[in-house]
Write a protein that holds these residues in place. Structure first.
Motif, PDB file in Angstrom:
ATOM      1  N   LEU A  38       8.435  -7.421 -16.640  1.00  0.00           N
ATOM      2  CA  LEU A  38       8.308  -9.031 -17.012  1.00  0.00           C
ATOM      3  C   LEU A  38      10.028  -9.064 -17.415  1.00  0.00           C
ATOM      4  O   LEU A  38      10.259 -10.146 -16.387  1.00  0.00           O
ATOM      5  N   TYR A  42      11.871 -11.878 -14.907  1.00  0.00           N
ATOM      6  CA  TYR A  42      12.935 -13.271 -15.265  1.00  0.00           C
ATOM      7  C   TYR A  42      14.453 -13.313 -14.508  1.00  0.00           C
ATOM      8  O   TYR A  42      14.461 -13.515 -14.141  1.00  0.00           O
ATOM      9  N   ILE A  47      10.330 -15.189 -11.860  1.00  0.00           N
ATOM     10  CA  ILE A  47       9.519 -16.385 -11.601  1.00  0.00           C
ATOM     11  C   ILE A  47      10.134 -17.320 -13.426  1.00  0.00           C
ATOM     12  O   ILE A  47      11.315 -16.864 -13.546  1.00  0.00           O
ATOM     13  N   SER A  48       9.190 -18.231 -13.705  1.00  0.00           N
ATOM     14  CA  SER A  48      10.282 -19.351 -14.887  1.00  0.00           C
ATOM     15  C   SER A  48      10.438 -18.486 -16.087  1.00  0.00           C
ATOM     16  O   SER A  48       9.051 -17.671 -17.101  1.00  0.00           O
ATOM     17  N   ARG A  49      10.754 -19.739 -16.791  1.00  0.00           N
ATOM     18  CA  ARG A  49      10.630 -18.843 -18.718  1.00  0.00           C
ATOM     19  C   ARG A  49       9.893 -19.290 -18.933  1.00  0.00           C
ATOM     20  O   ARG A  49       8.859 -18.482 -19.750  1.00  0.00           O
ATOM     21  N   GLU A  50       8.846 -20.367 -18.636  1.00  0.00           N
ATOM     22  CA  GLU A  50       7.642 -21.034 -19.165  1.00  0.00           C
ATOM     23  C   GLU A  50       6.420 -19.913 -17.876  1.00  0.00           C
ATOM     24  O   GLU A  50       5.458 -19.386 -18.934  1.00  0.00           O
ATOM     25  N   GLU A  51       6.769 -19.484 -17.488  1.00  0.00           N
ATOM     26  CA  GLU A  51       6.080 -17.869 -16.044  1.00  0.00           C
ATOM     27  C   GLU A  51       5.691 -17.069 -17.565  1.00  0.00           C
ATOM     28  O   GLU A  51       4.874 -16.096 -18.135  1.00  0.00           O
ATOM     29  N   PHE A  52       7.248 -16.295 -17.756  1.00  0.00           N
ATOM     30  CA  PHE A  52       7.536 -15.530 -19.273  1.00  0.00           C
ATOM     31  C   PHE A  52       6.733 -15.455 -19.892  1.00  0.00           C
ATOM     32  O   PHE A  52       5.859 -14.440 -20.811  1.00  0.00           O
ATOM     33  N   ASP A  53       7.036 -16.947 -21.013  1.00  0.00           N
ATOM     34  CA  ASP A  53       6.539 -16.974 -22.155  1.00  0.00           C
ATOM     35  C   ASP A  53       4.958 -16.698 -22.086  1.00  0.00           C
ATOM     36  O   ASP A  53       4.013 -16.278 -22.637  1.00  0.00           O
ATOM     37  N   GLN A  54       4.266 -17.438 -20.579  1.00  0.00           N
ATOM     38  CA  GLN A  54       2.331 -17.081 -20.947  1.00  0.00           C
ATOM     39  C   GLN A  54       2.166 -15.768 -20.599  1.00  0.00           C
ATOM     40  O   GLN A  54       1.490 -15.223 -21.189  1.00  0.00           O
ATOM     41  N   ILE A  55       3.003 -15.311 -19.136  1.00  0.00           N
ATOM     42  CA  ILE A  55       2.337 -13.146 -19.304  1.00  0.00           C
ATOM     43  C   ILE A  55       3.418 -12.800 -20.167  1.00  0.00           C
ATOM     44  O   ILE A  55       1.735 -11.934 -21.262  1.00  0.00           O
TER      45      ILE A  55
END
Length: 75
Positions: A38, A42, A47-55
């Motif tokens: 992941l 990033y 992937i964006s920071r928001e996607e990183f955090d969600q995953i």
């Protein structure tokens, strides 16, 4: 504040640490491998920071970690 002196005969309950089983250890390993992949996504801006955090949050839930919550700075 009230203080009480314990007598030498005072008994305390001893909590013995349990050893993780193979499944729990495998979950820890799988989580760390998933987080490493992941982070690579990033870093390469796939992937964006928001996607990183969600995953990452989903990974912590999915892998049912023993050590992860202690090493992670996010809920």
């Amino acid at each position: 504040m009230r203080m009480t002196q314990l007598s030498p005969n005072h008994q305390t309950t001893e909590i013995k640490p349990s050893r993780p089983n193979k499944e729990q250890l495998q979950n820890e390993l799988n989580f760390h491998l998933a987080e490493k992949m992941l982070m690579k996504l990033y870093e390469e801006e796939l992937i964006s920071r928001e996607e990183f955090d969600q995953i990452s949050k989903l990974n912590r839930q999915k892998f049912n970690l023993l050590l992860g919550p202690l090493m992670c700075d996010k809920p």
